[in-house]
Scaffold this motif. Structure first.
Motif, PDB file in Angstrom:
ATOM      1  N   PHE A  56       0.912  -1.242  -0.110  1.00  0.00           N
ATOM      2  CA  PHE A  56       0.015  -0.092   0.032  1.00  0.00           C
ATOM      3  C   PHE A  56       0.794   1.206   0.098  1.00  0.00           C
ATOM      4  O   PHE A  56       0.714   2.245  -0.787  1.00  0.00           O
ATOM      5  CB  PHE A  56      -0.906   0.076   1.207  1.00  0.00           C
ATOM      6  N   PHE A  57       1.876   1.314   0.821  1.00  0.00           N
ATOM      7  CA  PHE A  57       2.655   2.466   0.868  1.00  0.00           C
ATOM      8  C   PHE A  57       3.552   2.764  -0.145  1.00  0.00           C
ATOM      9  O   PHE A  57       3.467   3.751  -0.932  1.00  0.00           O
ATOM     10  CB  PHE A  57       3.837   2.318   2.025  1.00  0.00           C
ATOM     11  N   ALA A  58       4.024   1.361  -0.992  1.00  0.00           N
ATOM     12  CA  ALA A  58       4.741   1.655  -2.387  1.00  0.00           C
ATOM     13  C   ALA A  58       4.012   2.247  -3.490  1.00  0.00           C
ATOM     14  O   ALA A  58       4.315   2.958  -4.357  1.00  0.00           O
ATOM     15  CB  ALA A  58       5.664   0.598  -2.555  1.00  0.00           C
ATOM     16  N   THR A  59       2.545   1.597  -3.240  1.00  0.00           N
ATOM     17  CA  THR A  59       1.568   2.137  -4.404  1.00  0.00           C
ATOM     18  C   THR A  59       1.203   3.539  -4.189  1.00  0.00           C
ATOM     19  O   THR A  59       1.277   4.075  -5.413  1.00  0.00           O
ATOM     20  CB  THR A  59       0.425   1.139  -4.238  1.00  0.00           C
ATOM     21  N   GLN A  60       1.119   4.202  -3.051  1.00  0.00           N
ATOM     22  CA  GLN A  60       0.850   5.350  -3.242  1.00  0.00           C
ATOM     23  C   GLN A  60       2.129   6.365  -3.462  1.00  0.00           C
ATOM     24  O   GLN A  60       2.097   7.439  -4.302  1.00  0.00           O
ATOM     25  CB  GLN A  60       0.619   5.940  -1.597  1.00  0.00           C
TER      26      GLN A  60
ATOM     27  N   TYR B  83     -10.770   8.856   5.416  1.00  0.00           N
ATOM     28  CA  TYR B  83      -9.279   8.343   5.495  1.00  0.00           C
ATOM     29  C   TYR B  83      -8.919   8.819   6.945  1.00  0.00           C
ATOM     30  O   TYR B  83      -8.124   8.172   7.471  1.00  0.00           O
ATOM     31  CB  TYR B  83      -8.520   9.067   4.449  1.00  0.00           C
ATOM     32  N   LEU B  84      -9.560   9.923   7.267  1.00  0.00           N
ATOM     33  CA  LEU B  84      -9.181  10.482   8.977  1.00  0.00           C
ATOM     34  C   LEU B  84      -9.648   9.184   9.878  1.00  0.00           C
ATOM     35  O   LEU B  84      -8.988   9.042  10.815  1.00  0.00           O
ATOM     36  CB  LEU B  84      -9.814  11.495   9.105  1.00  0.00           C
ATOM     37  N   VAL B  85     -10.686   8.783   9.546  1.00  0.00           N
ATOM     38  CA  VAL B  85     -11.274   7.811  10.808  1.00  0.00           C
ATOM     39  C   VAL B  85     -10.425   6.529  10.577  1.00  0.00           C
ATOM     40  O   VAL B  85      -9.999   6.030  11.918  1.00  0.00           O
ATOM     41  CB  VAL B  85     -12.739   7.548  10.374  1.00  0.00           C
ATOM     42  N   ILE B  86      -9.928   6.226   9.677  1.00  0.00           N
ATOM     43  CA  ILE B  86      -9.159   4.922   9.290  1.00  0.00           C
ATOM     44  C   ILE B  86      -7.935   5.026   9.907  1.00  0.00           C
ATOM     45  O   ILE B  86      -7.219   4.348  10.616  1.00  0.00           O
ATOM     46  CB  ILE B  86      -9.134   4.649   7.851  1.00  0.00           C
ATOM     47  N   SER B  87      -7.200   6.112   9.690  1.00  0.00           N
ATOM     48  CA  SER B  87      -5.991   6.753  10.191  1.00  0.00           C
ATOM     49  C   SER B  87      -6.145   6.558  11.679  1.00  0.00           C
ATOM     50  O   SER B  87      -5.174   6.041  12.425  1.00  0.00           O
ATOM     51  CB  SER B  87      -5.515   8.041   9.557  1.00  0.00           C
ATOM     52  N   SER B  88      -7.173   7.343  12.249  1.00  0.00           N
ATOM     53  CA  SER B  88      -7.116   7.534  13.776  1.00  0.00           C
ATOM     54  C   SER B  88      -7.271   6.144  14.502  1.00  0.00           C
ATOM     55  O   SER B  88      -6.666   5.973  15.427  1.00  0.00           O
ATOM     56  CB  SER B  88      -8.298   8.509  13.870  1.00  0.00           C
ATOM     57  N   VAL B  89      -8.093   5.351  13.726  1.00  0.00           N
ATOM     58  CA  VAL B  89      -8.387   4.004  14.202  1.00  0.00           C
ATOM     59  C   VAL B  89      -6.956   3.176  14.505  1.00  0.00           C
ATOM     60  O   VAL B  89      -6.425   2.566  15.468  1.00  0.00           O
ATOM     61  CB  VAL B  89      -9.238   3.115  13.746  1.00  0.00           C
TER      62      VAL B  89
ATOM     63  N   VAL C  19       0.816   6.669   7.061  1.00  0.00           N
ATOM     64  CA  VAL C  19       1.493   7.520   6.361  1.00  0.00           C
ATOM     65  C   VAL C  19       1.135   7.415   4.693  1.00  0.00           C
ATOM     66  O   VAL C  19       0.588   8.353   3.921  1.00  0.00           O
ATOM     67  CB  VAL C  19       2.970   7.491   6.116  1.00  0.00           C
ATOM     68  N   GLY C  20       0.746   6.201   4.157  1.00  0.00           N
ATOM     69  CA  GLY C  20       0.234   5.940   2.795  1.00  0.00           C
ATOM     70  C   GLY C  20      -1.271   6.527   2.876  1.00  0.00           C
ATOM     71  O   GLY C  20      -1.374   7.085   1.634  1.00  0.00           O
ATOM     72  N   LEU C  21      -2.250   6.521   3.568  1.00  0.00           N
ATOM     73  CA  LEU C  21      -3.206   7.037   3.638  1.00  0.00           C
ATOM     74  C   LEU C  21      -3.164   8.737   3.546  1.00  0.00           C
ATOM     75  O   LEU C  21      -4.082   9.230   2.556  1.00  0.00           O
ATOM     76  CB  LEU C  21      -4.290   6.701   4.971  1.00  0.00           C
ATOM     77  N   ILE C  22      -2.296   9.222   4.255  1.00  0.00           N
ATOM     78  CA  ILE C  22      -2.135  10.506   4.252  1.00  0.00           C
ATOM     79  C   ILE C  22      -1.756  11.074   2.784  1.00  0.00           C
ATOM     80  O   ILE C  22      -2.286  12.016   2.196  1.00  0.00           O
ATOM     81  CB  ILE C  22      -1.113  11.163   5.299  1.00  0.00           C
ATOM     82  N   ILE C  23      -0.762  10.178   2.127  1.00  0.00           N
ATOM     83  CA  ILE C  23      -0.071  10.698   0.896  1.00  0.00           C
ATOM     84  C   ILE C  23      -1.445  10.483   0.020  1.00  0.00           C
ATOM     85  O   ILE C  23      -1.757  11.207  -1.029  1.00  0.00           O
ATOM     86  CB  ILE C  23       0.909   9.692   0.351  1.00  0.00           C
ATOM     87  N   LYS C  24      -2.334   9.466   0.069  1.00  0.00           N
ATOM     88  CA  LYS C  24      -3.335   8.951  -0.960  1.00  0.00           C
ATOM     89  C   LYS C  24      -4.194  10.139  -0.954  1.00  0.00           C
ATOM     90  O   LYS C  24      -4.860  10.690  -1.792  1.00  0.00           O
ATOM     91  CB  LYS C  24      -4.128   7.788  -0.546  1.00  0.00           C
ATOM     92  N   ASP C  25      -4.548  10.765   0.400  1.00  0.00           N
ATOM     93  CA  ASP C  25      -5.544  11.951   0.341  1.00  0.00           C
ATOM     94  C   ASP C  25      -5.055  12.987  -0.284  1.00  0.00           C
ATOM     95  O   ASP C  25      -5.783  13.841  -0.968  1.00  0.00           O
ATOM     96  CB  ASP C  25      -5.733  12.108   1.832  1.00  0.00           C
ATOM     97  N   PHE C  26      -3.669  13.447  -0.232  1.00  0.00           N
ATOM     98  CA  PHE C  26      -3.273  14.753  -0.917  1.00  0.00           C
ATOM     99  C   PHE C  26      -3.097  14.399  -2.323  1.00  0.00           C
ATOM    100  O   PHE C  26      -3.334  15.497  -3.102  1.00  0.00           O
ATOM    101  CB  PHE C  26      -1.572  14.876  -0.362  1.00  0.00           C
TER     102      PHE C  26
END
Length: 460
Positions: A123-127, A189-195, A171-178
């Motif tokens: 996931f991280f490398a994909t983002q 994305y924020l809820v997933i990251s926070s969980v 970090v991958g989720l945050i990059i995906k959002d940007f």
């Protein structure tokens, strides 16, 4: 329906993501083969002996198993002392996994941790591949998923692998959002990251600091201070909920309103005039009068140590320097300092093989030559990391933001280590980010100092 030109542009991207997926699955299959070949062994804590099968023991493996078996015997509100002294989160994770079968719970744990790690690396490398850093993404992926210490830790009993995987996903989720800049998806994305951050701090409470700083940096950069106020409150509530459940468990079990009671002891080991900054058996020498319950004594000791740091600047600088060296020290060799003796990589490390083969080999590894190599490894790794960060900082826009995300993870954990103990094991959860920056630096060096960025405004 997508046009031919659009499909042509998307094809290389899809091929790269498919390559990540194939390698991630292949590594998982290799680990499954290892897991099912691990021979069972007896391990214990005190007079208690447990049979361990399907996983290797990590640094605190016996403690986690003691906590798990206490939960199995007495339930979630077990009064076992270790569940109050250490955070009970990771034993609870094992306990919940035992629903799938108590006899093979450690095998289940290894499989789950390995599957999550493979997904996190993918996931991280994909983002990363969707940004101007696309040409770096495969090297980043390979360095992460094939790093022997980081990757093989998913087969060990310990929180390190799950926390490293969680930070990669966050970090991958945050990059995906940007990349997407879709306000409708931001909340999800924020809820997933926070969980995820909440679950990480459930297993290792100090990571709540990293998670809070990461999400605040994300929201403020994305929406501004005023516009993100409500979202900040929401993410804090979600993240703090999980460690709060540990306080509730301990209160119900023992009456103690705490996540754990070992913070003061841990800080005391790394402080005082007689301290080295690492693990060393000695008499506690920070003046402190404590009384009351275990929680009150722990809090009083923490205050005494913080006061000692403030009033002893020279000793503080000395200890912080030592802790920095220990934090970044190699896993083996004369500079190694910490609790990674059970690092799975040690089973295959050529350094260990050379040192144990003969007396001359031992002198080679621990002598001047070994020290020189160890210092080169330590300083070279840090230099690559900082060089990678500077490369991304110069690019500005999204690349600078990603570099700052990685540095938030790294620096926050290093600073926490300065206040406790210098232990190279504390570096494992942040290895995904450090390897990412090192990959940027390494590939740029191979290109003669010119970073191979993909051009195009669509990727910014």
């Amino acid at each position: 329906m997508a046009s031919k030109s659009k499909r042509a542009r998307m094809a290389p991207q899809q091929n790269l993501q498919r390559k990540f997926m194939y390698w991630a699955v292949a590594v998982l299959l290799i680990k499954l083969a290892i897991i099912f070949r691990i021979q069972g062994m007896n391990a214990g804590y005190g007079d208690r002996v447990y049979f361990v099968d399907g996983a290797w023991l990590g640094a605190d493996g016996e403690n986690y198993l003691t906590g798990y078996y206490a939960l199995l015997k007495d339930g979630i509100f077990s009064t076992e002392g270790l569940l109050n002294y250490w955070p009970a989160g990771y034993p609870l994770v094992i306990f919940f996994l035992s629903i799938l079968g108590k006899s093979w719970v450690l095998t289940t744990l290894s499989i789950v941790q390995s599957a999550i790690f493979s997904f996190a690396a993918y996931f991280f490398a994909t983002q990363i591949s969707k940004t101007r850093l696309k040409k770096f993404s495969f090297l980043v992926f390979i360095l992460i998923i094939f790093n022997p210490t980081l990757s093989l830790n998913s087969i060990a009993v310990g929180y390190e692998s799950l926390t490293a995987s969680g930070l990669l996903i966050v970090v991958g989720l945050i990059i995906k959002d940007f990349i997407e800049k879709d306000d409708k998806k931001l909340f999800k994305y924020l809820v997933i990251s926070s969980v995820i951050v909440g679950l990480l701090s459930f297993m290792q409470p100090r990571l709540i600091v990293t998670g809070i700083v990461l999400n605040l940096f994300w929201l403020i950069t994305r929406k501004g201070v005023k516009a993100s106020a409500i979202l900040v409150v929401i993410t804090l509530i979600i993240m703090l909920f999980f460690p709060a459940t540990l306080i509730y468990r301990n209160h119900k079990a023992t009456g103690a309103n705490s996540i754990s009671t070992n913070l003061g002891v841990t800080m005391a080991i790394g402080s005082g005039n007689g301290a080295t900054g690492g693990y060393k058996k000695r008499t506690q020498d920070v003046p402190c009068e404590t009384s009351g319950t275990a929680v009150q004594k722990d809090n009083q000791l923490v205050k005494c140590i913080l006061k000692w740091y403030a009033t002893n600047p020279k000793e503080t600088v000395r200890l912080f320097w030592n802790k920095t060296i220990y934090f970044w020290s190699p896993w083996t060799g004369p500079l190694a300092n910490g609790t990674m003796a059970r690092n799975p990589w040690v089973k295959f490390s050529p350094t260990i093989s050379i040192a144990s083969a003969s007396h001359d080999g031992y002198l080679l590894v621990t002598g001047i030559f070994g020290k020189l190599i160890s210092w080169l490894w330590l300083l070279g790794g840090l230099a690559l990391l900082l060089y990678g960060y500077l490369i991304l900082w110069r690019q500005n826009n999204l690349e600078r933001f990603i570099a700052n995300l990685a540095m938030v993870v790294i620096v926050s954990n290093w600073l926490i280590s300065l206040m406790t103990i210098g232990d190279h094991r504390f570096r494992v959860p942040i290895m995904g980010m450090s390897l990412f920056l090192q990959a940027i630096g390494l590939r740029t060096l191979f290109k003669g100092g010119k970073a191979p960025m993909v051009e195009g405004t669509a990727l910014r």
